[in-house]
Design an enzyme around this catalytic site. Structure first.
Site, short mmCIF file in Angstrom:
data_model
loop_
_atom_site.label_atom_id
_atom_site.label_comp_id
_atom_site.label_asym_id
_atom_site.label_seq_id
_atom_site.Cartn_x
_atom_site.Cartn_y
_atom_site.Cartn_z
N ILE A 353 0.82 -1.22 0.00
CA ILE A 353 0.00 0.00 0.00
C ILE A 353 0.86 1.27 0.00
CG2 ILE A 353 -2.06 -1.04 0.99
CD1 ILE A 353 -1.18 -0.15 3.72
N LYS A 355 5.34 2.72 -0.86
CA LYS A 355 6.77 2.45 -0.99
C LYS A 355 7.55 3.74 -0.90
CE LYS A 355 8.52 -0.46 -3.84
NZ LYS A 355 8.94 -1.13 -5.10
N GLY A 359 11.78 1.81 2.55
CA GLY A 359 11.24 0.45 2.51
C GLY A 359 9.84 0.47 1.94
N LYS A 360 8.93 -0.27 2.56
CA LYS A 360 7.56 -0.33 2.04
C LYS A 360 6.56 -0.51 3.17
CE LYS A 360 8.50 -3.94 -0.46
NZ LYS A 360 8.41 -5.11 -1.39
N LYS A 376 4.74 -1.54 8.38
CA LYS A 376 5.73 -0.66 7.77
C LYS A 376 7.12 -1.22 8.04
CE LYS A 376 7.55 4.06 8.23
NZ LYS A 376 7.39 5.34 8.96
N ASP A 470 2.70 19.11 13.47
CA ASP A 470 2.44 19.03 12.03
C ASP A 470 1.00 18.65 11.73
OD1 ASP A 470 3.23 19.34 9.39
OD2 ASP A 470 3.83 17.24 9.17
#
EC number: 2.7.11.1
Length: 680
Positions: A353, A355, A359-360, A376, A470
């Protein structure tokens, strides 16, 4: 469909950001702002923003690794249970006091937070006495066809069941109801003649018309009826939850999918809808083929004990729902775990879902409980090369400590010699930014709802001495029901007491507070400024001081008066004036979140009910189920999900920097280094 690519730009090199994500900025490339030095960008002729039309986040350094902005939600995995001999035990209803029964604190935590993690298994047998909140048509032709498509209980012939129900239907009392004096079947009787599950002609697929969800720690199981009528549904399902935090209750919500053909005439709906706003909302949803929320319940559970043995918390227990529209029979068992270390082998990899260079991110299913999460994976060598070990460990610390229903929770974290792994709740309703972009602005009640839930999330962080720094629509997700889920904690500042100041220049340009721009240092009150900017943007479509030119926008933030459109709500205006005070010591919330809670803008809210997710969200995302990945970019979801092999050697001294990474529900587990194996 919208792109999630911009969510994964964090943690990439500067060159990658410029080459692949220049569209994230306003028309032309904008350099990140560092050390209070703003560079002007080129103008865009249009001021209408899209999902790619946004100033980039200003990170504390050029190589900051910020958590990937992924959409997660809960799993709906269930299995079938055939132990349906539901005996009558004591009944639980809404009159029970949750504060006394479950020891709920202000943040919803139990008194004992030190007991071990484990698995909670819920067996759902059947329901009874369900009714609908409105009458239905008395057309025998329509009802006979619907009954013929219903699924009978096990070992019973459908023809006999249908004949029996049709015989009852012929004897049911028809009433003239409403201003239109229409012949209708009363709400009390209607549920007896609507199947809880139907099977369409020529299909073997079950289509449940009644289902409910069980939510625990932002993980959701969907329990669908298998047979029977809406009045007496049969479920016979098992669902297992990972318990990593000892929350004091389960949340149960009951939904129905009512075919619009069953509704009274349009004239009747319009006339009755004018008299009852809630009824009009129900009719609107049914006519739009949306599910309706029937009832809910918070079931107290006591997980605060030390025992190595399995314990039955409820035994064939009947739960009467809050509004009395039905009851459900369940059993609940809890089994403490042995705190064994996790590895990637404990998960089935479902879909990619997201990248990035780090990593991914993958949608995964935990093999033992069958619950779906977002995983993750971060390459250690990458964050070491970017000097981001401290920030990454801080992110994990915040995620493990937070305790708020409106923050994406950390379920587990573990590591291998090459990678770090986060396992978080999977939330799939999409970014708030996407929904705001699609609609332009939100109505007052919707903006108030989101602001209230975000207030609870920020207050929870502040109580942990964490400043978020943020807040913006891109960092806010909606769960499958429409509640807020705050994510992305890479810019958080830890160990910030009430009067402490920090001066790191970071955030998102449109949302930067005046004290941050002036370099005077800032406190937790910086988060209340960003909450004000977000509320203004939700109500008007743009931040209050928005400008294409970044230096001009900073000047506006520091000098221009706050302007409101004509017809702006009086209480909302007063709240925004307080939140957007340029003097942080005079800003609403400077003396604590209760200053904001007590504002007239929120006067109709029950904060206790809000914290328990007791309000029905004003908007429900269009996802088919809690595993739906349609809100993720197909560029990722088409890719085969694998945990790629990384051949990178890290010295023992480097590996020691990742000590204490593991999280399985408590902080007692240390970090053991075993070469070639999963590391705790």
């Amino acid at each position: 469909m919208y792109s999630w690519k911009s969510k994964f730009k964090f943690g990439k090199s500067k060159e990658e950001k410029e080459a692949k994500h220049s569209g994230f900025f306003h028309s032309s490339k904008k350099e990140e702002q560092q050390n209070n030095q703003a560079t002007a960008g080129e103008h865009d002729a249009s001021i209408t923003r899209s999902s790619l039309d946004r100033k980039g986040t200003i990170n504390p350094s050029n190589s900051s690794v910020v958590p990937v902005r992924v959409s997660y939600d809960a799993s709906s995995s269930t299995s079938t249970v055939r132990d349906s001999n539901g005996g009558n035990s004591e009944n639980t209803n809404s009159s029970q006091n949750l504060d006394e029964t479950a020891n709920i604190g202000s943040t919803g935590t139990p008194n004992d937070a030190t007991s071990s993690s484990g698995m909670m298994t819920i067996k759902v047998y059947n329901g009874d006495d369900f009714i609908l909140p409105f009458p239905i048509t008395s057309s025998e032709q329509i009802l006979n066809k619907l009954l013929a498509s219903g699924v009978p209980p096990p070992h019973k012939e459908i023809s006999k069941e249908v004949d029996a129900l049709i015989a009852q239907l012929s004897r049911v009392q028809i009433k003239n109801q409403g201003p239109a004096d229409e012949d209708l079947i009363s709400s009390e009787s209607a549920a007896k003649f609507i199947p809880s599950t139907i099977m369409l002609p020529g299909s073997s697929t079950l289509n449940p018309l009644l289902y409910f969800t069980i939510e625990f720690d932002n993980t959701v199981a969907t329990i669908e009826a298998e047979y029977g009528t809406i009045a007496k549904p049969g479920f016979n399902k098992i669902s297992t939850f990972d318990v990593t935090r000892k929350l004091p209750y389960l949340k149960i919500d009951v939904f129905a999918r009512i075919p619009s053909i069953l509704l009274p005439s349009k004239t009747w709906q319009q006339e009755m809808g004018l008299q009852d706003e809630k009824l009009q909302t129900i009719f609107d949803k049914i006519n739009s083929n949306q599910d309706i929320h029937l009832d809910s319940f918070h079931l107290p559970i006591n997980l605060s004990f030390d025992s190595a043995a399995s314990i039955r918390l409820y035994n064939h227990h009947w739960i009467t729902l809050d509004n009395g529209l039905g009851k459900i029979n369940i059993s609940i068992d809890y089994k403490p775990s042995r705190n064994k270390p996790l590895s990637i082998d404990d998960f089935d990899l479902l879909k990619v879902i997201g990248k990035g260079s780090f990593g991914k991110v993958m949608q995964v299913r935990k093999k033992d409980t069958q619950k779906v999460y977002a995983l993750k994976a971060i390459r250690k060598s990458y964050i070491v090369s970017k000097s981001e070990v401290t920030h990454t460990l801080a992110e994990r610390t915040v995620l493990a400590r937070v305790d708020c229903p409106f923050i994406v929770p950390l379920k587990f974290s573990f590591q291998s010699p090459e990678k770090l792994y986060f396992v978080l709740a999977f939330i799939n309703g999409g970014e708030l930014f996407y929904h705001l972009q699609k609609e332009g602005r939100f109505d007052l009640s919707r903006a108030r709802f989101y602001t209230a839930e975000l207030l609870c999330a920020l207050d929870n962080l502040h109580k942990l001495d964490v400043v978020y720094r943020d807040l913006k629509p891109e960092n806010i997700l909606l769960d499958y029901q429409g509640h807020i889920a705050l994510c992305d904690f890479g810019l958080c500042k830890l160990n910030m007491k009430d009067d402490d100041k920090t001066d790191t220049f970071c955030g998102t340009p449109e949302y930067l507070a005046p004290e941050l721009l002036l370099g005077l240092g800032y406190t937790k009150a910086v988060d209340w400024w960003t909450l004000g900017v977000l509320l203004y943007e939700m109500l008007t479509g743009l931040p209050p001081y928005y400008d294409e030119d970044v230096p001009k926008m900073y000047k506006k933030i520091l000098q221009e008066p706050l302007v409101f459109p004509d017809g702006f709500d009086r209480d909302a205006k007063d709240l925004l004036i307080g939140l957007l005070s340029r003097d942080p010591t005079r800003r609403l919330g400077y003396n604590g979140a209760d200053e904001i809670r007590n504002h007239p803008f929120f006067s109709q809210l029950s904060w206790k009910r809000l914290l328990m997710k007791g309000y029905i969200p004003p908007y429900k995302p269009a996802v088919s189920n809690s595993m739906d990945t349609s809100n993720f970019d197909e560029e990722f979801t088409r890719e085969k999900p694998i945990d790629s092999v990384v051949d990178e050697y890290l010295s023992e001294s480097v590996q020691k920097q990742f000590g204490g990474w593991t999280y399985v529900g408590n902080e007692q587990l240390g970090s053991s280094m075993v070469q070639g194996r999963s590391i705790r």
